[in-house]
Design a protein around this motif. Structure first.
Motif, PDB file in Angstrom:
ATOM      1  N   GLY A  11      81.578  85.920  96.071  1.00  9.61           N
ATOM      2  CA  GLY A  11      80.489  85.016  95.739  1.00  9.61           C
ATOM      3  C   GLY A  11      79.814  85.396  94.435  1.00  9.61           C
ATOM      4  N   TRP A  12      79.559  86.688  94.241  1.00  8.30           N
ATOM      5  CA  TRP A  12      78.932  87.128  92.995  1.00  8.30           C
ATOM      6  C   TRP A  12      79.845  86.882  91.803  1.00  8.30           C
ATOM      7  N   ARG A  13      81.158  87.086  91.971  1.00  6.17           N
ATOM      8  CA  ARG A  13      82.094  86.835  90.868  1.00  6.17           C
ATOM      9  C   ARG A  13      82.068  85.367  90.458  1.00  6.17           C
ATOM     10  N   LYS A  14      82.141  84.488  91.447  1.00  6.91           N
ATOM     11  CA  LYS A  14      82.155  83.054  91.143  1.00  6.91           C
ATOM     12  C   LYS A  14      80.832  82.611  90.520  1.00  6.91           C
ATOM     13  N   LEU A  15      79.718  83.094  91.081  1.00  8.38           N
ATOM     14  CA  LEU A  15      78.413  82.693  90.563  1.00  8.38           C
ATOM     15  C   LEU A  15      78.201  83.232  89.149  1.00  8.38           C
ATOM     16  N   THR A  16      78.635  84.474  88.907  1.00 12.03           N
ATOM     17  CA  THR A  16      78.519  85.054  87.567  1.00 12.03           C
ATOM     18  C   THR A  16      79.352  84.271  86.563  1.00 12.03           C
ATOM     19  N   LEU A  17      80.569  83.884  86.949  1.00 13.12           N
ATOM     20  CA  LEU A  17      81.432  83.095  86.060  1.00 13.12           C
ATOM     21  C   LEU A  17      80.778  81.757  85.721  1.00 13.12           C
ATOM     22  N   ARG A  18      80.258  81.082  86.726  1.00 16.05           N
ATOM     23  CA  ARG A  18      79.648  79.776  86.497  1.00 16.05           C
ATOM     24  C   ARG A  18      78.422  79.870  85.604  1.00 16.05           C
ATOM     25  N   TRP A  19      77.563  80.879  85.855  1.00 16.72           N
ATOM     26  CA  TRP A  19      76.374  81.024  85.026  1.00 16.72           C
ATOM     27  C   TRP A  19      76.741  81.442  83.607  1.00 16.72           C
ATOM     28  N   GLY A  20      77.754  82.279  83.467  1.00  9.73           N
ATOM     29  CA  GLY A  20      78.198  82.675  82.134  1.00  9.73           C
ATOM     30  C   GLY A  20      78.659  81.473  81.321  1.00  9.73           C
ATOM     31  N   LEU A  21      79.466  80.613  81.938  1.00 12.49           N
ATOM     32  CA  LEU A  21      79.939  79.406  81.259  1.00 12.49           C
ATOM     33  C   LEU A  21      78.790  78.434  81.001  1.00 12.49           C
ATOM     34  N   PHE A  22      77.825  78.382  81.928  1.00 11.45           N
ATOM     35  CA  PHE A  22      76.682  77.490  81.751  1.00 11.45           C
ATOM     36  C   PHE A  22      75.830  77.923  80.556  1.00 11.45           C
ATOM     37  N   PHE A  23      75.626  79.227  80.406  1.00 10.86           N
ATOM     38  CA  PHE A  23      74.864  79.710  79.255  1.00 10.86           C
ATOM     39  C   PHE A  23      75.575  79.364  77.941  1.00 10.86           C
ATOM     40  N   ILE A  24      76.893  79.491  77.911  1.00 10.25           N
ATOM     41  CA  ILE A  24      77.645  79.121  76.712  1.00 10.25           C
ATOM     42  C   ILE A  24      77.493  77.627  76.447  1.00 10.25           C
ATOM     43  N   PHE A  25      77.528  76.828  77.507  1.00  6.25           N
ATOM     44  CA  PHE A  25      77.328  75.378  77.378  1.00  6.25           C
ATOM     45  C   PHE A  25      75.959  75.075  76.765  1.00  6.25           C
ATOM     46  N   LEU A  26      74.903  75.752  77.242  1.00  6.04           N
ATOM     47  CA  LEU A  26      73.568  75.534  76.701  1.00  6.04           C
ATOM     48  C   LEU A  26      73.510  75.910  75.222  1.00  6.04           C
ATOM     49  N   ALA A  27      74.202  76.963  74.840  1.00  2.79           N
ATOM     50  CA  ALA A  27      74.220  77.376  73.439  1.00  2.79           C
ATOM     51  C   ALA A  27      74.870  76.308  72.565  1.00  2.79           C
ATOM     52  N   VAL A  28      75.987  75.761  73.036  1.00  2.00           N
ATOM     53  CA  VAL A  28      76.690  74.717  72.282  1.00  2.00           C
ATOM     54  C   VAL A  28      75.828  73.469  72.170  1.00  2.00           C
ATOM     55  N   VAL A  29      75.186  73.092  73.279  1.00  2.00           N
ATOM     56  CA  VAL A  29      74.328  71.896  73.270  1.00  2.00           C
ATOM     57  C   VAL A  29      73.168  72.070  72.301  1.00  2.00           C
ATOM     58  N   ASN A  30      72.553  73.246  72.306  1.00  7.97           N
ATOM     59  CA  ASN A  30      71.429  73.476  71.392  1.00  7.97           C
ATOM     60  C   ASN A  30      71.875  73.341  69.939  1.00  7.97           C
ATOM     61  N   GLU A  31      73.042  73.926  69.619  1.00  5.95           N
ATOM     62  CA  GLU A  31      73.541  73.819  68.257  1.00  5.95           C
ATOM     63  C   GLU A  31      73.767  72.364  67.863  1.00  5.95           C
ATOM     64  N   ALA A  32      74.336  71.583  68.781  1.00  4.38           N
ATOM     65  CA  ALA A  32      74.615  70.179  68.489  1.00  4.38           C
ATOM     66  C   ALA A  32      73.328  69.392  68.265  1.00  4.38           C
ATOM     67  N   VAL A  33      72.324  69.635  69.114  1.00  9.57           N
ATOM     68  CA  VAL A  33      71.097  68.847  69.034  1.00  9.57           C
ATOM     69  C   VAL A  33      70.309  69.162  67.769  1.00  9.57           C
ATOM     70  N   TRP A  34      70.120  70.446  67.454  1.00  8.82           N
ATOM     71  CA  TRP A  34      69.266  70.753  66.294  1.00  8.82           C
ATOM     72  C   TRP A  34      69.955  70.425  64.975  1.00  8.82           C
ATOM     73  N   ARG A  35      71.287  70.419  64.966  1.00  9.36           N
ATOM     74  CA  ARG A  35      71.990  70.105  63.731  1.00  9.36           C
ATOM     75  C   ARG A  35      72.160  68.598  63.503  1.00  9.36           C
ATOM     76  N   MET A  36      72.171  67.827  64.594  1.00  6.37           N
ATOM     77  CA  MET A  36      72.481  66.403  64.490  1.00  6.37           C
ATOM     78  C   MET A  36      71.262  65.494  64.602  1.00  6.37           C
ATOM     79  N   PHE A  37      70.144  66.037  65.103  1.00  7.22           N
ATOM     80  CA  PHE A  37      68.974  65.191  65.339  1.00  7.22           C
ATOM     81  C   PHE A  37      67.745  65.770  64.645  1.00  7.22           C
ATOM     82  N   SER A  38      66.663  65.003  64.699  1.00  6.59           N
ATOM     83  CA  SER A  38      65.426  65.415  64.047  1.00  6.59           C
ATOM     84  C   SER A  38      64.783  66.595  64.772  1.00  6.59           C
TER      85      SER A  38
END
Length: 217
Positions: free
Chosen positions: A150-177
Motif C-alpha cells: 500500500g505504501w509503495r503504490k501510494l508513494t508512486l501515485r503521489w510522486g507522479l501527482f507532484f510531477i503532474f502539478l509541476a508540469v501544470v504550473n509551468e504550462a499555466v504561468w508560461r501560457m497565461f497572464s
C-alpha cells in the motif's frame, strides 16, 4: 463545545496533533493573502505607501505571501512544537524564491516556486522507490497504517501527482497572464489536490492494516 486546537497523538503521548480545520486554515491562509494582495495590489499600495516600494501587485503579493507563510509556520510551531517536513520545505523555498523575486524585481522566480517544490517532492518520492524506500510512509504513518504494498503504490501515485502539478504550473504561468496564474494557483491547485486525495481512499482502505486485521478476525 468547540473542538480543541490540538489533541494528543495516541501513538506518541508527548506529541500534540493540530485540529484539522486549523491546519487547513494555516495552509490556505498564505495563499488567500497572495490572491487578495495580487488582485488588490494598487488599493493596498495607496493605503500602505511602504508596500508601493515593492513594486506592482505581484511583488506586493509576494512580500505579503512571505510574511503570511512565516506567520503560519510560527503559529504551527507554537501550537505543536514541530513543523511538518513538507510545509517546512515549501516555506523555505517561498522565502528563497520570494526573496529573489523582490531583490531582482523579476516575477519569474515566484512563478517557478511551485514547479521547484512539486518537482522536488516528486523526485524524492520516486527516487526513494528506486532504492526500495516508500518515503511517504514516514510522512503519513501517524495518519494511516498501511502494508508495504500500500505504501509503495501510494508513494508512486503521489510522486507522479507532484510531477503532474509541476508540469501544470509551468504550462499555466508560461501560457497565461499573471492574474490567471495566481487564480489557478489558489483556486485550481487545491481542488485538484483534494480530488486526487479523495481518489486514493479506496487504495488506503484496501491496504489498511486495521482493515486487514478485521478481515482476518
Amino acid at each position: 463545545m468547540s473542538e480543541p486546537v490540538f489533541e494528543r497523538d495516541p501513538s506518541d503521548p508527548k506529541r500534540r496533533e493540530m485540529n484539522p480545520l486549523l491546519k487547513l486554515a494555516l495552509e490556505l491562509g498564505p495563499l488567500v493573502v497572495f490572491f487578495f494582495a495580487n488582485s488588490r495590489g494598487e488599493w493596498l499600495a495607496a493605503r500602505f505607501p511602504a508596500l508601493a516600494d515593492l513594486g506592482g501587485p505581484l511583488f506586493i503579493a509576494t512580500g505579503l505571501f512571505m510574511a503570511a507563510t512565516a506567520i503560519a509556520l510560527g503559529v504551527s510551531w507554537l501550537l505543536v512544537r514541530t513543523l511538518p517536513i513538507m510545509p517546512l520545505i515549501s516555506g523555505v523555498i517561498v522565502f528563497v524564491f520570494g526573496g529573489l523575486t523582490l531583490w531582482l524585481h523579476d516575477e519569474t522566480f515566484i512563478k517557478m516556486k511551485p514547479t521547484i517544490v512539486n518537482t522536488l517532492f516528486g523526485v524524492i518520492l520516486l527516487g526513494g522507490l528506486v532504492f526500495g524506500k516508500s518515503l511517504l510512509g514516514y510522512v503519513f504513518d501517524s495518519a494511516f497504517r498501511l502494508d508495504a504494498e500500500g505504501w509503495r503504490k501510494l508513494t508512486l501515485r503521489w510522486g507522479l501527482f507532484f510531477i503532474f502539478l509541476a508540469v501544470v504550473n509551468e504550462a499555466v504561468w508560461r501560457m497565461f497572464s499573471t492574474d490567471t496564474w495566481v487564480a489557478f494557483k489558489v483556486w485550481g491547485i487545491m481542488p485538484i489536490t483534494l480530488v486526487f486525495t479523495m481518489s486514493q481512499m479506496p487504495l488506503i482502505m484496501k491496504h489498511s492494516l486495521e482493515e486487514a486485521g478485521s478481515k482476518s478476525g
